[in-house]
Design an enzyme around this catalytic site. Structure first.
Site, PDB file in Angstrom:
ATOM      1  N   ARG A  45       0.810  -1.195   0.000  1.00 25.52           N
ATOM      2  CA  ARG A  45       0.000   0.000   0.000  1.00 25.52           C
ATOM      3  C   ARG A  45       0.859   1.267   0.000  1.00 25.52           C
ATOM      4  NH1 ARG A  45      -3.521  -2.063   5.011  1.00 25.52           N
ATOM      5  NH2 ARG A  45      -2.222  -3.912   4.806  1.00 25.52           N
ATOM      6  N   GLU A 101       7.429   1.890  -6.468  1.00 30.10           N
ATOM      7  CA  GLU A 101       7.609   1.351  -5.117  1.00 30.10           C
ATOM      8  C   GLU A 101       7.864   2.512  -4.153  1.00 30.10           C
ATOM      9  OE1 GLU A 101       7.162  -0.617  -2.880  1.00 30.10           O
ATOM     10  OE2 GLU A 101       8.688  -2.164  -2.648  1.00 30.10           O
ATOM     11  N   ASP A 105      14.424  -1.444   0.282  1.00 26.90           N
ATOM     12  CA  ASP A 105      15.169  -1.659   1.527  1.00 26.90           C
ATOM     13  C   ASP A 105      16.124  -2.843   1.288  1.00 26.90           C
ATOM     14  OD1 ASP A 105      15.584  -1.197   4.339  1.00 26.90           O
ATOM     15  OD2 ASP A 105      14.327  -2.910   4.786  1.00 26.90           O
ATOM     16  N   LYS A 133      17.308   2.683   0.414  1.00 22.69           N
ATOM     17  CA  LYS A 133      18.255   2.491   1.528  1.00 22.69           C
ATOM     18  C   LYS A 133      19.327   1.533   1.049  1.00 22.69           C
ATOM     19  CE  LYS A 133      14.674   2.278   5.088  1.00 22.69           C
ATOM     20  NZ  LYS A 133      14.232   1.447   6.222  1.00 22.69           N
ATOM     21  N   VAL A 155      11.439   4.872   8.337  1.00 15.10           N
ATOM     22  CA  VAL A 155      10.732   6.106   7.996  1.00 15.10           C
ATOM     23  C   VAL A 155       9.234   5.873   7.823  1.00 15.10           C
ATOM     24  CG1 VAL A 155      12.752   7.182   6.940  1.00 15.10           C
ATOM     25  CG2 VAL A 155      11.214   5.813   5.526  1.00 15.10           C
ATOM     26  N   ASP A 161       4.050   3.510   6.161  1.00 15.97           N
ATOM     27  CA  ASP A 161       3.509   3.301   7.509  1.00 15.97           C
ATOM     28  C   ASP A 161       4.487   2.681   8.484  1.00 15.97           C
ATOM     29  OD1 ASP A 161       3.426   0.677   6.152  1.00 15.97           O
ATOM     30  OD2 ASP A 161       2.471   0.021   8.010  1.00 15.97           O
ATOM     31  N   ARG A 167       0.636   6.974   7.531  1.00 17.44           N
ATOM     32  CA  ARG A 167       0.665   7.050   6.068  1.00 17.44           C
ATOM     33  C   ARG A 167       0.236   8.432   5.582  1.00 17.44           C
ATOM     34  NH1 ARG A 167       1.188   1.848   3.808  1.00 17.44           N
ATOM     35  NH2 ARG A 167       0.248   0.168   5.002  1.00 17.44           N
TER      36      ARG A 167
END
Ligand code: IMP
Ligand code: MG
Length: 179
Positions: A45, A101, A105, A133, A155, A161, A167
């Site tokens: 989401r 996206e 990560d 990241k 973050v 979220d 969000r």
């Protein structure tokens, strides 16, 4: 289960995000200059705010579709196992596709989704992530466009979220635990 107490420190302002999106859209428009209609695929989401701003800035014919891959659940640890919870509604065979996206990560999510969608033989497929990241990377993948590179911080905001909260913050903030 209740979450540990935390505060949110502002990291990237709404204004900086908007300015960066303008730059990114200049590049995307150039890359897809000969595209009749771009299929913009948001990964649910976390990308919903980013994709909304992106398509309005793109100013070219687009279709919007969504795909949901399994995520962290309510913890801050990434799972290496990626499952598709909701697949696209439309076909992407022979179409031009932009995958959107929120954060790359470990890279497992984007890597899995990119391979899955490539297997459907789009004409051209590119990927964009608002945040990257790089220090956390485990999978061998890099988005074609990145909004901002950030350090290894957890973050929230601008669609992203922590345990389904925050969000709706208009900016990106980092979570700082206070206990
Ligand atoms: P990856 O598979 O490890 O690259 O994780 C990608 C997904 O993890 C992102 O789409 C986010 O949903 C989530 N994620 C990664 N980092 C953060 C973060 O700092 N805050 C919130 N969600 C995150
Ligand atoms: Mg996500």
């Amino acid at each position: 289960m209740s979450q540990p107490a935390y505060v949110i420190d502002k990291m990237i302002s709404a204004k900086s995000i908007a300015a960066r999106i303008e730059e990114l859209c200049d590049d995307i428009r150039q890359e897809f200059a000969d595209t009749e209609k771009l299929i913009v695929v948001g990964l649910l989401r976390g990308s919903f705010v980013f994709i909304a701003d992106l398509v309005r800035e793109l100013d070219m014919p687009v279709e919007v579709d969504f795909l949901e891959a399994s995520s962290y659940g309510d913890s801050t640890e990434s799972s290496r196992e990626v499952r598709i919870l909701k697949d696209l509604r439309g076909e992407i065979h022979d179409r031009d596709v932009l995958v959107v996206e929120d954060i790359v990560d470990t890279g497992h999510t984007l890597s899995h989704v990119a391979h899955l969608l490539e297997s459907r033989s789009p004409r051209k497929m590119k990927t964009i992530a608002l945040l990257d990241k790089p220090s956390r990377r485990e999978a061998d993948i890099r988005a074609d466009w990145i909004g901002f590179e950030i350090p290894d911080e957890f973050v929230v905001g601008y669609g992203i979220d922590y345990a389904q909260r925050n969000r709706n913050l208009p900016y990106i903030g980092k979570v700082r635990f206070t206990e």
